[in-house]
Design an enzyme around this catalytic site. Structure first.
Site, PDB file in Angstrom:
ATOM      1  CE  LYS A   1      74.120  17.532  58.461  1.00  0.00           C
ATOM      2  NZ  LYS A   1      74.876  16.733  57.477  1.00  0.00           N
TER       3      LYS A   1
HETATM    4  O1  G3P Z   1      75.542  16.271  53.832  1.00  0.00           O
HETATM    5  C1  G3P Z   1      74.376  16.694  53.231  1.00  0.00           C
HETATM    6  C2  G3P Z   1      74.439  17.009  51.767  1.00  0.00           C
HETATM    7  O2  G3P Z   1      75.549  17.774  51.456  1.00  0.00           O
HETATM    8  C3  G3P Z   1      74.159  15.855  50.863  1.00  0.00           C
HETATM    9  O3  G3P Z   1      74.445  16.100  49.522  1.00  0.00           O
HETATM   10  O4  G3P Z   1      74.793  15.347  47.198  1.00  0.00           O
HETATM   11  O5  G3P Z   1      73.742  13.777  48.858  1.00  0.00           O
HETATM   12  O6  G3P Z   1      72.487  15.749  48.014  1.00  0.00           O
HETATM   13  P1  G3P Z   1      73.830  15.196  48.352  1.00  0.00           P
END
Ligand code: G3P
Length: 214
Positions: A83
């Site tokens: 990633k």
């Molecule tokens: O892994 C990346 C993403 O899914 C993060 O989500 O909820 O922290 O914006 P969030």
């Protein structure tokens, strides 16, 4: 639509895996920090549970260091996907790793041209963050829709991985648009199977049955 779990927690990964519908896992530095464990060790543990793609994010910010770290992570298991952020250095690293047959997941995508560029560089996945766009009053699912159109217009093979999904409605919208994958936290995976009428209906069936035969 493929379903990944967005976590570095082994209990959650095992629980989701046992459902029988889990296709992969995404992790990021924040999720690893929450677990307080060595990143490489945790990735190896995850890859023992899940055979589908497991995203491992690089910490490096510069091209050479990104490629080096990406290669190191890719050696952990053959289902590791490296990633990388959608920066200029990340784009170059995506091209270099993809050319060597290492799959990449291009993360922190907030506009459709970033998605087009990483597709040209051979990315395996692109991760548009829809919840974080909604957080600043922009339309996260509109971004998914734009990327879908661009990828279909030009036949790009990069898969759209809808990330930062906060609730089942996000997931529904992504499925209707045609996102290839959604990465979802465990609480939302559970919500995908919930409806009050299901619970009420089940309760009534059992009450009727027990009334008649108990
Ligand atoms: O892994 C990346 C993403 O899914 C993060 O989500 O909820 O922290 O914006 P969030």
């Amino acid at each position: 639509m493929e379903l990944y779990i967005d976590t570095a927690n082994l209990d959650e990964i095992r629980e989701a895996h046992d459902l029988g519908v889990l296709d992969g896992v995404t992790t990021n530095p924040s999720l690893i920090a929450k677990e307080g464990i060595d990143y490489g060790k945790r990735l190896a543990e995850i890859c023992e549970i899940v055979r589908g793609p497991v995203s491992a994010e690089v910490i490096a910010l510069e091209y050479d260091a990104m490629v080096k770290e990406g290669k190191m992570r890719a050696e952990i298991a053959d289902n590791i996907v490296v990633k990388l952020p959608v920066t200029v250095d990340g784009l170059k690293a995506c091209k270099a790793l993809s050319d060597e047959g290492i799959r990449t997941n291009m993360t922190l995508c907030f506009q459709s041209m970033q998605a087009m560029m990483v597709a040209k560089a051979g990315a395996y996945l692109v991760s548009p963050f829809i919840g974080r766009l909604d957080d600043i009053s922009q339309d996260g699912t509109e971004l998914i829709s734009q990327i879908r159109t661009i990828y279909d217009n030009y036949g790009f093979a990069t898969k759209i991985l809808a990330a930062s999904i906060r609730h089942p409605k996000h997931m529904l919208e992504c499925a209707l648009i045609g996102a290839d994958v959604a990465t979802v936290p465990m609480n939302v995976i559970k919500q995908l199977m919930q409806h009050p009428l299901t619970d009420n209906g089940l309760k009534k069936f059992l009450e009727d049955y027990n009334k008649a035969f108990a």
